[in-house]
Design an enzyme around this catalytic site. Sequence first.
Site, PDB file in Angstrom:
ATOM      1  N   HIS A  82       0.924  -1.269  -0.009  1.00 41.29           N
ATOM      2  CA  HIS A  82      -0.010   0.161   0.089  1.00 41.29           C
ATOM      3  C   HIS A  82       0.878   1.259  -0.029  1.00 41.29           C
ATOM      4  CE1 HIS A  82      -3.531   2.430   0.791  1.00 41.29           C
ATOM      5  NE2 HIS A  82      -2.928   3.320   1.411  1.00 41.29           N
ATOM      6  N   ASP A 161     -15.138   2.828   7.294  1.00 39.91           N
ATOM      7  CA  ASP A 161     -13.845   3.728   6.675  1.00 39.91           C
ATOM      8  C   ASP A 161     -14.419   4.548   5.466  1.00 39.91           C
ATOM      9  OD1 ASP A 161     -11.216   4.573   6.483  1.00 39.91           O
ATOM     10  OD2 ASP A 161     -11.521   3.448   4.657  1.00 39.91           O
ATOM     11  N   ARG A 168     -13.946  12.779   6.106  1.00 40.33           N
ATOM     12  CA  ARG A 168     -13.039  13.567   6.615  1.00 40.33           C
ATOM     13  C   ARG A 168     -12.455  14.672   5.214  1.00 40.33           C
ATOM     14  NH1 ARG A 168      -9.383   8.900   7.188  1.00 40.33           N
ATOM     15  NH2 ARG A 168      -7.627  10.296   7.387  1.00 40.33           N
ATOM     16  N   SER A 183      -7.425   3.950   8.876  1.00 39.56           N
ATOM     17  CA  SER A 183      -8.355   3.751   7.812  1.00 39.56           C
ATOM     18  C   SER A 183      -7.498   3.028   6.559  1.00 39.56           C
ATOM     19  CB  SER A 183      -8.344   5.380   7.018  1.00 39.56           C
ATOM     20  OG  SER A 183      -8.783   5.118   5.653  1.00 39.56           O
ATOM     21  N   LYS A 187      -8.554  -1.414   6.301  1.00 37.19           N
ATOM     22  CA  LYS A 187      -8.973  -2.152   4.807  1.00 37.19           C
ATOM     23  C   LYS A 187      -7.863  -3.286   4.672  1.00 37.19           C
ATOM     24  CE  LYS A 187      -8.701   2.061   3.240  1.00 37.19           C
ATOM     25  NZ  LYS A 187      -8.959   3.375   2.794  1.00 37.19           N
TER      26      LYS A 187
HETATM   27  N1  URA Z   1      -5.650   6.708   2.444  1.00 33.42           N
HETATM   28  C1  URA Z   1      -6.543   5.793   3.068  1.00 33.42           C
HETATM   29  O1  URA Z   1      -7.293   4.834   2.578  1.00 33.42           O
HETATM   30  N2  URA Z   1      -7.073   6.582   4.161  1.00 33.42           N
HETATM   31  C2  URA Z   1      -6.418   7.750   4.552  1.00 33.42           C
HETATM   32  O2  URA Z   1      -7.046   8.097   5.443  1.00 33.42           O
HETATM   33  C3  URA Z   1      -5.536   8.190   3.705  1.00 33.42           C
HETATM   34  C4  URA Z   1      -5.062   7.478   2.707  1.00 33.42           C
END
Ligand code: URA
Length: 425
Positions: A82, A161, A168, A183, A187
Amino acid sequence: MDAISVIRTKRDKGELSPEQIDWVIDAYTRGEVADEQMSALAMAILLNGMNRGEIARWTAAMIASGERMDFSSLSRPTADKHSTGGVGDKITLPLAPLVAACGAAVPQLSGRGLGHTGGTLDKLESIPGWRALLSNEEMLSVLDTTGAVICAAGDGLAPADKKLYALRDVTGTVEAIPLIASSIMSKKIAEGTGSLVLDVKVGTGAFMKNIDDARELARTMVGLGTDSGVKTVALLTDMSTPLGLTAGNALEVRESVEVLAGGGPADVVELTIALAREMLDAAGIKDADPAKALRDGSAMDVWRRMIAAQGGDPDATLPVAREQHVVTAPSSGVLTRLDAYDVGIAAWRLGAGRARKEDPVQAGAGVELHAKPGDTVTAGQPLLTLHTDTPEKFAYALESLEHAWDIEAPGTPFTPRPIVLDRIA
Ligand code: URA
């Protein structure tokens, strides 16, 4: 339990109890806690932070809001990557098939671009026919047959999320380290990968502008992953200048295919191989050589099968923007700075990105770089080419490039920044 007392606890710098966290995430997902209450709580978290225990509980509650995927039926170990997002960051495109070619299964749930950072799904959608939306069964089938899949996360994965991130985004609360960490990790943990390599970007083109913040974010995420049984490692990598020579959707696919064909810009190749080594190591695959898999075409073979399995034509001609505008070097000397953020904003303004989630993107739009920091340039030579279908956007994009570079006297010494700045395990 009520929202106002939860907000007051954090507003007054208190610690949220596990019961408060579980309740507020669940009630927000069900619509019982209103958006304005959750945004007040997100702002209180941004200002007053959360401790490690609170962040872990918050992450667990977001995971519990939806389904968990299970890759235990696969014969290979799973490894995911990621990136926290940057300009010209097309690394997932060559990396996923490369790591699959070396023996891991790579389930890559990816996102779309918002603001100046590009999104992997937008890039791949410039390939005619390619589909980002797969059912869980289709995803597992592509992963099983080709070794890699890059697709959108289904609605069932961490729905809390999804709702909170959108909130947000419009309430100035994206930049809170506890909220970013929970966040991303909710995932990734719900996705069910066995190992995870985080590419935490640092620099003007990244969320984290300085290395101390990036280290704190990386340590928080590595802690969350490790505590959940996911083998997690983070590399802190440079995002002060765009990665490679392109920022834009089809432009970046073209460059990724060059890397898979054994060529491509040195920085993209270096980072792709560094991340591949980390992913393979985390997945327990010791004897693979990712550099060889790029040279001998085996990564390219996986790419072609992966694209075709999702409806794409790997041989199709990629879209090209209708109009181009060349920006030339105003003086001769050494290019000592080419700013990632400014180039990202220019690509976005040209149509490569979107201002709101529902906006369309232009496949061919973006910025092509003809020089990188450290290169010697001559007055009048092309520095950048801007691409768009809507030429009225050139002036707006050029505004963002007004202070985007420094050219210093010929012979000025230049020390390149390393791409990998630190490693957190
Ligand atoms: N990527 C995400 O999935 N969440 C965040 O809060 C920032 C970047």
